[in-house]
Design a protein around this motif. Structure first.
Motif, mmCIF file in Angstrom:
data_model
loop_
_atom_site.group_PDB
_atom_site.id
_atom_site.type_symbol
_atom_site.label_atom_id
_atom_site.label_comp_id
_atom_site.label_asym_id
_atom_site.label_seq_id
_atom_site.Cartn_x
_atom_site.Cartn_y
_atom_site.Cartn_z
ATOM 1 N N TYR A 27 47.192 44.992 32.898
ATOM 2 C CA TYR A 27 46.689 46.367 32.845
ATOM 3 C C TYR A 27 47.346 47.270 33.894
ATOM 4 C CZ TYR A 27 43.850 44.002 36.369
ATOM 5 O OH TYR A 27 43.438 43.235 37.424
ATOM 6 N N THR A 66 45.304 49.649 50.408
ATOM 7 C CA THR A 66 45.530 49.093 49.095
ATOM 8 C C THR A 66 47.034 48.989 48.851
ATOM 9 O OG1 THR A 66 45.118 49.487 46.735
ATOM 10 C CG2 THR A 66 45.092 51.421 48.124
ATOM 11 N N GLY A 67 47.443 48.799 47.605
ATOM 12 C CA GLY A 67 48.866 48.689 47.312
ATOM 13 C C GLY A 67 49.075 48.985 45.829
ATOM 14 N N GLY A 68 50.022 48.397 45.309
ATOM 15 C CA GLY A 68 50.645 47.091 45.423
ATOM 16 C C GLY A 68 49.649 46.113 46.077
ATOM 17 N N GLU A 69 50.201 45.074 46.598
ATOM 18 C CA GLU A 69 49.339 44.119 47.267
ATOM 19 C C GLU A 69 49.444 44.337 48.779
ATOM 20 O OE1 GLU A 69 46.868 42.327 46.757
ATOM 21 O OE2 GLU A 69 46.937 41.584 48.813
ATOM 22 N N THR A 94 41.385 46.715 49.488
ATOM 23 C CA THR A 94 41.335 46.078 48.165
ATOM 24 C C THR A 94 42.554 45.176 48.037
ATOM 25 O OG1 THR A 94 40.289 48.047 47.219
ATOM 26 C CG2 THR A 94 41.222 46.481 45.680
ATOM 27 N N THR A 95 42.328 43.925 47.661
ATOM 28 C CA THR A 95 43.422 42.949 47.585
ATOM 29 C C THR A 95 43.253 42.070 46.353
ATOM 30 O OG1 THR A 95 44.344 40.970 48.651
ATOM 31 C CG2 THR A 95 42.052 41.460 49.147
ATOM 32 N N ASN A 96 44.371 41.495 45.904
ATOM 33 C CA ASN A 96 44.248 40.531 44.803
ATOM 34 C C ASN A 96 43.827 39.165 45.317
ATOM 35 O OD1 ASN A 96 46.622 39.130 45.660
ATOM 36 N ND2 ASN A 96 47.917 40.475 44.422
ATOM 37 N N SER A 118 40.111 41.444 43.771
ATOM 38 C CA SER A 118 40.174 41.535 42.313
ATOM 39 C C SER A 118 40.127 40.132 41.709
ATOM 40 C CB SER A 118 41.467 42.240 41.882
ATOM 41 O OG SER A 118 41.481 43.544 42.408
ATOM 42 N N ASN A 156 36.259 42.990 42.060
ATOM 43 C CA ASN A 156 36.615 43.940 41.008
ATOM 44 C C ASN A 156 37.136 43.173 39.806
ATOM 45 O OD1 ASN A 156 36.090 46.285 42.371
ATOM 46 N ND2 ASN A 156 38.226 46.843 42.725
ATOM 47 N N VAL A 158 38.653 44.054 35.977
ATOM 48 C CA VAL A 158 39.003 44.972 34.896
ATOM 49 C C VAL A 158 38.759 44.234 33.578
ATOM 50 C CG1 VAL A 158 40.840 46.334 33.814
ATOM 51 C CG2 VAL A 158 40.749 46.128 36.306
ATOM 52 N N GLU A 186 36.141 49.581 33.649
ATOM 53 C CA GLU A 186 36.729 49.843 32.334
ATOM 54 C C GLU A 186 38.242 49.974 32.469
ATOM 55 O OE1 GLU A 186 33.110 52.411 30.178
ATOM 56 O OE2 GLU A 186 34.910 53.424 30.888
ATOM 57 N N MET A 188 41.597 51.431 32.337
ATOM 58 C CA MET A 188 41.942 52.854 32.407
ATOM 59 C C MET A 188 43.377 53.114 31.943
ATOM 60 S SD MET A 188 40.396 53.582 36.175
ATOM 61 C CE MET A 188 40.894 55.293 36.261
ATOM 62 N N VAL A 190 45.756 54.710 33.149
ATOM 63 C CA VAL A 190 46.486 55.269 34.290
ATOM 64 C C VAL A 190 47.986 55.065 34.117
ATOM 65 C CG1 VAL A 190 44.654 55.050 35.995
ATOM 66 C CG2 VAL A 190 46.067 53.064 35.446
ATOM 67 N N MET A 332 50.200 53.081 38.898
ATOM 68 C CA MET A 332 48.953 52.691 39.566
ATOM 69 C C MET A 332 49.250 51.810 40.775
ATOM 70 S SD MET A 332 45.614 52.911 39.311
ATOM 71 C CE MET A 332 44.029 52.100 39.040
HETATM 72 N N1 SAM Z 1 46.681 44.622 44.402
HETATM 73 C C1 SAM Z 1 45.369 44.927 44.847
HETATM 74 C C2 SAM Z 1 44.341 44.485 43.837
HETATM 75 O O1 SAM Z 1 44.711 44.244 42.678
HETATM 76 O O2 SAM Z 1 43.192 44.413 44.200
HETATM 77 C C3 SAM Z 1 45.170 46.372 45.219
HETATM 78 C C4 SAM Z 1 45.854 47.409 44.355
HETATM 79 S S1 SAM Z 1 45.272 47.513 42.693
HETATM 80 C C5 SAM Z 1 46.270 48.815 42.007
HETATM 81 C C6 SAM Z 1 43.678 48.274 42.938
HETATM 82 C C7 SAM Z 1 42.718 48.167 41.806
HETATM 83 O O3 SAM Z 1 43.213 48.869 40.694
HETATM 84 C C8 SAM Z 1 42.440 46.764 41.365
HETATM 85 O O4 SAM Z 1 41.063 46.466 41.514
HETATM 86 C C9 SAM Z 1 42.829 46.778 39.905
HETATM 87 O O5 SAM Z 1 42.000 45.963 39.161
HETATM 88 C C10 SAM Z 1 42.709 48.240 39.557
HETATM 89 N N2 SAM Z 1 43.497 48.618 38.369
HETATM 90 C C11 SAM Z 1 44.837 48.533 38.203
HETATM 91 N N3 SAM Z 1 45.194 48.965 36.973
HETATM 92 C C12 SAM Z 1 44.058 49.334 36.334
HETATM 93 C C13 SAM Z 1 43.770 49.840 35.026
HETATM 94 N N4 SAM Z 1 44.712 50.073 34.124
HETATM 95 N N5 SAM Z 1 42.474 50.107 34.730
HETATM 96 C C14 SAM Z 1 41.488 49.878 35.630
HETATM 97 N N6 SAM Z 1 41.706 49.412 36.876
HETATM 98 C C15 SAM Z 1 42.974 49.113 37.220
#
Ligand code: SAM
Ligand code: SF4
Ligand code: SF4
Length: 337
Positions: A27, A66-69, A94-96, A118, A156, A158, A186, A188, A190, A332
């Motif tokens: 996503y 946040t990032g990226g990672e 926020t991190t993966n 996430s 988090n 998605v 949801e 998004m 983006v 994003m």
């Molecule tokens: N890499 C980290 C992570 O994934 O937690 C931080 C950056 S990431 C861009 C931040 C958040 O954006 C994450 O929780 C991710 O699930 C969410 N995200 C990224 N693309 C998305 C989308 N298309 N719709 C909804 N949330 C999205």
């Protein structure tokens, strides 16, 4: 108090510390190739500290890395320490989670207050498919470290139809067992979500139905600020969240802005244009100059990107591959989510 053209204050700043990522979530980064920000354009820690101080002096009280990672940024705990020294009220990340097990203690020691991880699936094969290359065991170890070192970690998730929507009850049960609040987001449309389609979005109403189907009655957690409920409680007291950015956007109360790793400031997740704060900073702007530039840009802010997207009859992807290659700041993973 600084307010935008719709009366919304500037309270929250998300700082993307790198556009690089060690995962490739469907996503967010589904493409085989990406254009990256030039290395020399990345703000160093002193520059990030200066900008953060300017934002704080204008009323920003919530900072989220946040990032990226973000854990791919070298010496991140040193940045955390520098920002925590700025009379910080709320400093989060926020991190993966893939690298969190090894960094959690140092980050907490440096002054990081909160962490969100996430987690989109509890099944190793689904997790790998959804994240491109993720190792579920490493992320679970990261969540474990988050629970040990941070007071109230959040997860988090998605939700994508046909990929992980069947796991909604399992994820709630996992959160309950580990003492972490799960927030379903949801899917998004983006920048960067080049596989987005309306059909793959699981709307909030459906997420709530699935939870109620598995756990029985749920009730909204009443918020003091009278904003629409985004948190819900099961009969046993377990609380979870639903972020309905796609079907029920909340632009009317949006106090967020985003800084990319190269110092471009976006007043909306969907905005095409940002303010080049790196140019100002490297051109010798004083703290007062930065404050003035930020304040005047915020005063004219009228963005309501998600609401405008929701009003579209025929909603496709936000930016096509050519546009993303031409300007990676539309992504994003560059804006920080
Ligand atoms: N890499 C980290 C992570 O994934 O937690 C931080 C950056 S990431 C861009 C931040 C958040 O954006 C994450 O929780 C991710 O699930 C969410 N995200 C990224 N693309 C998305 C989308 N298309 N719709 C909804 N949330 C999205
Ligand atoms: Fe996934 Fe976050 Fe990386 Fe995007 S930035 S691909 S959401 S881990
Ligand atoms: Fe805020 Fe823009 Fe997101 Fe609306 S779409 S909530 S204005 S960042």
């Amino acid at each position: 108090m600084l307010a935008d053209a719709r009366g919304r204050p500037l309270r929250s700043l998300r700082i993307s510390v790198t556009d690089r990522c060690n995962l490739r979530c469907r996503y967010c980064m589904p493409e085989p190739n990406y254009a990256w920000l030039p290395r020399g354009d990345l703000l160093d820690f002193a520059e990030l500290r200066t900008l953060t101080a300017a934002f704080q002096s204008l009323g920003v009280s919530q900072i989220r890395l946040t990032g990226g990672e973000p854990l791919l940024r070298r010496d991140l705990p040193r940045l955390v320490e520098m920002l925590a020294g700025l009379e910080q009220r709320d400093l989060a990340m926020t991190t993966n989670g893939a690298l969190l097990a090894e960094h959690a203690a140092a980050l907490r020691g440096a002054g990081l207050q909160r962490v969100t991880v996430s987690l989109d699936s509890l099944d190793a094969a689904t997790f790998r498919r959804l994240t491109g290359r993720g190792d579920l065991a490493a992320v679970l170890a990261g969540i474990d470290a988050a629970v040990r070192h941070f007071p109230t970690p959040k997860l988090n998730c998605v939700v994508m139809r046909g990929s992980n929507d069947a796991e909604i009850p399992d994820l709630i049960a996992f959160g309950r067992e580990h003492g972490v609040e799960v927030r379903f987001i949801e899917y998004m449309d983006v920048g960067g979500a080049t596989e987005w389609s309306r059909a793959t979005v699981v709307p909030r109403a459906e997420i709530l139905n699935r939870v109620a189907g598995a756990f029985g009655a749920i009730e909204p957690v009443v918020r003091r600020d009278a904003a629409p409920a985004d948190r819900w409680r099961l009969a046993d007291g377990t609380v979870f969240g639903v972020i309905a950015s796609t079907t029920a956007p909340f632009c009317g109360s949006c106090d967020r802005s985003r800084l990319t790793a190269d110092g471009t400031w976006y007043r909306c997740l969907y905005a095409r244009e940002g303010l080049d704060l790196r140019g100002l900073l490297r051109g010798g702007a004083s703290l007062e100059d930065l404050r003035r530039a930020i304040a005047s840009a915020w005063r004219v802010r009228a963005d309501r990107g998600a609401e405008e997207r929701a009003a579209l009859g025929n909603r496709g992807v936000l930016a096509d591959r050519a546009a993303l290659q031409a300007d990676p700041r539309l992504e994003m993973h560059t804006r920080g989510g």
